[in-house]
Design an enzyme around this catalytic site. Structure first.
Site, PDB file in Angstrom:
ATOM      1  N   LYS A   1       0.845  -1.205   0.000  1.00  0.00           N
ATOM      2  CA  LYS A   1       0.000   0.000   0.000  1.00  0.00           C
ATOM      3  C   LYS A   1       0.876   1.249   0.000  1.00  0.00           C
ATOM      4  O   LYS A   1       0.596   2.216  -0.710  1.00  0.00           O
ATOM      5  CB  LYS A   1      -0.936  -0.003   1.222  1.00  0.00           C
ATOM      6  CG  LYS A   1      -2.092  -0.987   1.064  1.00  0.00           C
ATOM      7  CD  LYS A   1      -2.856  -1.223   2.352  1.00  0.00           C
ATOM      8  CE  LYS A   1      -3.908  -2.308   2.148  1.00  0.00           C
ATOM      9  NZ  LYS A   1      -4.541  -2.773   3.393  1.00  0.00           N
TER      10      LYS A   1
ATOM     11  N   GLN B   1      -4.819  -1.815   9.657  1.00  0.00           N
ATOM     12  CA  GLN B   1      -4.757  -3.138   9.034  1.00  0.00           C
ATOM     13  C   GLN B   1      -5.322  -4.188   9.995  1.00  0.00           C
ATOM     14  O   GLN B   1      -4.834  -4.331  11.112  1.00  0.00           O
ATOM     15  CB  GLN B   1      -3.297  -3.463   8.672  1.00  0.00           C
ATOM     16  CG  GLN B   1      -3.114  -4.753   7.905  1.00  0.00           C
ATOM     17  CD  GLN B   1      -3.642  -4.668   6.479  1.00  0.00           C
ATOM     18  OE1 GLN B   1      -3.445  -3.685   5.784  1.00  0.00           O
ATOM     19  NE2 GLN B   1      -4.344  -5.709   6.059  1.00  0.00           N
TER      20      GLN B   1
ATOM     21  N   ASP C   1     -11.287   2.770   4.211  1.00  0.00           N
ATOM     22  CA  ASP C   1     -11.727   1.376   4.092  1.00  0.00           C
ATOM     23  C   ASP C   1     -13.252   1.265   4.117  1.00  0.00           C
ATOM     24  O   ASP C   1     -13.804   0.174   3.943  1.00  0.00           O
ATOM     25  CB  ASP C   1     -11.141   0.537   5.240  1.00  0.00           C
ATOM     26  CG  ASP C   1     -10.073  -0.441   4.761  1.00  0.00           C
ATOM     27  OD1 ASP C   1      -9.903  -0.570   3.533  1.00  0.00           O
ATOM     28  OD2 ASP C   1      -9.421  -1.067   5.617  1.00  0.00           O
TER      29      ASP C   1
END
Ligand code: NAP
Length: 295
Positions: free
Chosen positions: A54, A98, A121
């Site tokens: 990422k 994460q 997200d």
């Protein structure tokens, strides 16, 4: 029938190029450098790879990448303090934590602490609610990418029967919602669903987000269907090595489907491209600027 293979790398490459242009435009016209943050708690090797990728993708697109690594022993309060810091940092327009986090750090507590305007997200209750309401928010990256791949082969999905296998908040639920918003007739299947093969055989669009290698067989697929394989499963390969496979038995399904995504090289690359896209969208909205149409 041999299915068209929908190449995630190609679709993602094109999206990343558009994101890079939009980020460059924000910088040159408004002096804004889009910032994307990732918080990683612990040393899970797969998560470390995802986070590294990422960061690389963000920098390639001209974004300011912020990586915060916390030890696996971190308390929930310590993680929430980092979330609060990124919420308040004007140089970071979007960030994610994460998952999975270590057991002492509750996923819901972390999600609830993220500013919805920076929730790239799309996991906060606010963004999930906006999606259900058909209103503007930040949408979870993997389902967004999956929808873009479906649209590579069919632009108008109205009236199609879609089956989404999986009901996680990260993939299955937002995927179903996106397809409802496209006027599909959607069935969400899960581990308690009865006669899944028969259900799948009715699907013009079949999305598998289960986490079980080669679970969906070729004879579950309706001839000509669009099959999107979200699963990423590591299995034993040859010579003691491991390899990645999806949730769909690819060779079998490709003989029946009209179009299908491979694993690897399908939905995976799209997820990162959509994350970058969400960061640029968040930066535009935080600065009261229109989101570029190309995104
Ligand atoms: P998850 O939270 O574990 O959810 C899995 C879903 O599959 C659950 O809803 C579960 O049903 C359902 N399921 C499990 N066994 C089943 C069965 N026998 N029949 C029907 N449904 C069944 O996983 P996730 O986070 O959604 O991820 C799913 C897969 O996508 C994983 O392989 C993951 O690695 C992959 N993934 C890929 C990307 C990407 O970028 N490509 C991103 C995220 C995830 P219940 O709810 O009833 O338990």
């Amino acid at each position: 029938m041999t299915a068209t293979r929908i190449e995630g790398k190609d679709v993602a490459g094109a999206l990343k190029a558009r994101v890079k242009d939009a980020a460059a435009q924000l910088k040159s016209a408004h002096g804004i450098t889009v910032g994307l943050g990732v918080i990683l708690v612990g040393e899970d090797p797969a998560s470390e790879v995802y986070v590294r990728n990422k960061g690389i993708a963000a920098r390639e697109a001209g974004l300011h990448a912020v990586e915060i690594k916390l030890p696996a022993s971190s308390t929930e309060a310590e993680v929430l303090a980092e979330v609060a810091r990124l919420n308040a940092d004007p140089s970071v327009h979007g960030f994610l934590v994460q998952f999975p986090t270590p057991p002492q750090v509750r996923q819901t507590a972390v999600i609830d602490a993220i500013d919805p305007a920076k929730d790239v997200d799309g996991l906060t209750a606010t963004n999930a609610g906006l999606l259900v309401s058909g209103r503007e928010g930040l949408v979870s990256c993997t389902p967004s990418g999956a929808l873009m791949m479906i649209k590579q082969v069919k632009a108008d999905l109205a009236g199609l029967d879609a089956v989404v296998i999986g009901r996680s908040i990260l993939v299955g639920r937002p995927m179903a919602q996106l397809l409802i918003n496209e006027s599909c007739t959607v069935t969400t299947a899960h581990s308690r669903t009865r006669d899944l093969p028969a259900l799948c055989r009715r699907a013009d669009i079949l999305v598998a987000a289960i986490g079980k290698p080669n679970f969906v067989r070729g004879d579950w697929v309706k001839p000509g269907a669009i099959v999107i394989d979200v699963g990423i499963n590591r299995i034993a390969g040859e010579n003691g090595k491991t390899r990645l496979v999806g949730d769909v038995a690819y060779a079998e399904a490709a003989g029946v489907a009209g179009a299908i995504t491979p694993v690897p090289g399908g939905v995976g690359p799209m997820t990162i491209a959509c994350l970058l896209r969400n960061a640029v969208i968040a930066a535009c909205r935080q600065n009261n600027l229109p989101v570029p149409a190309a995104l």
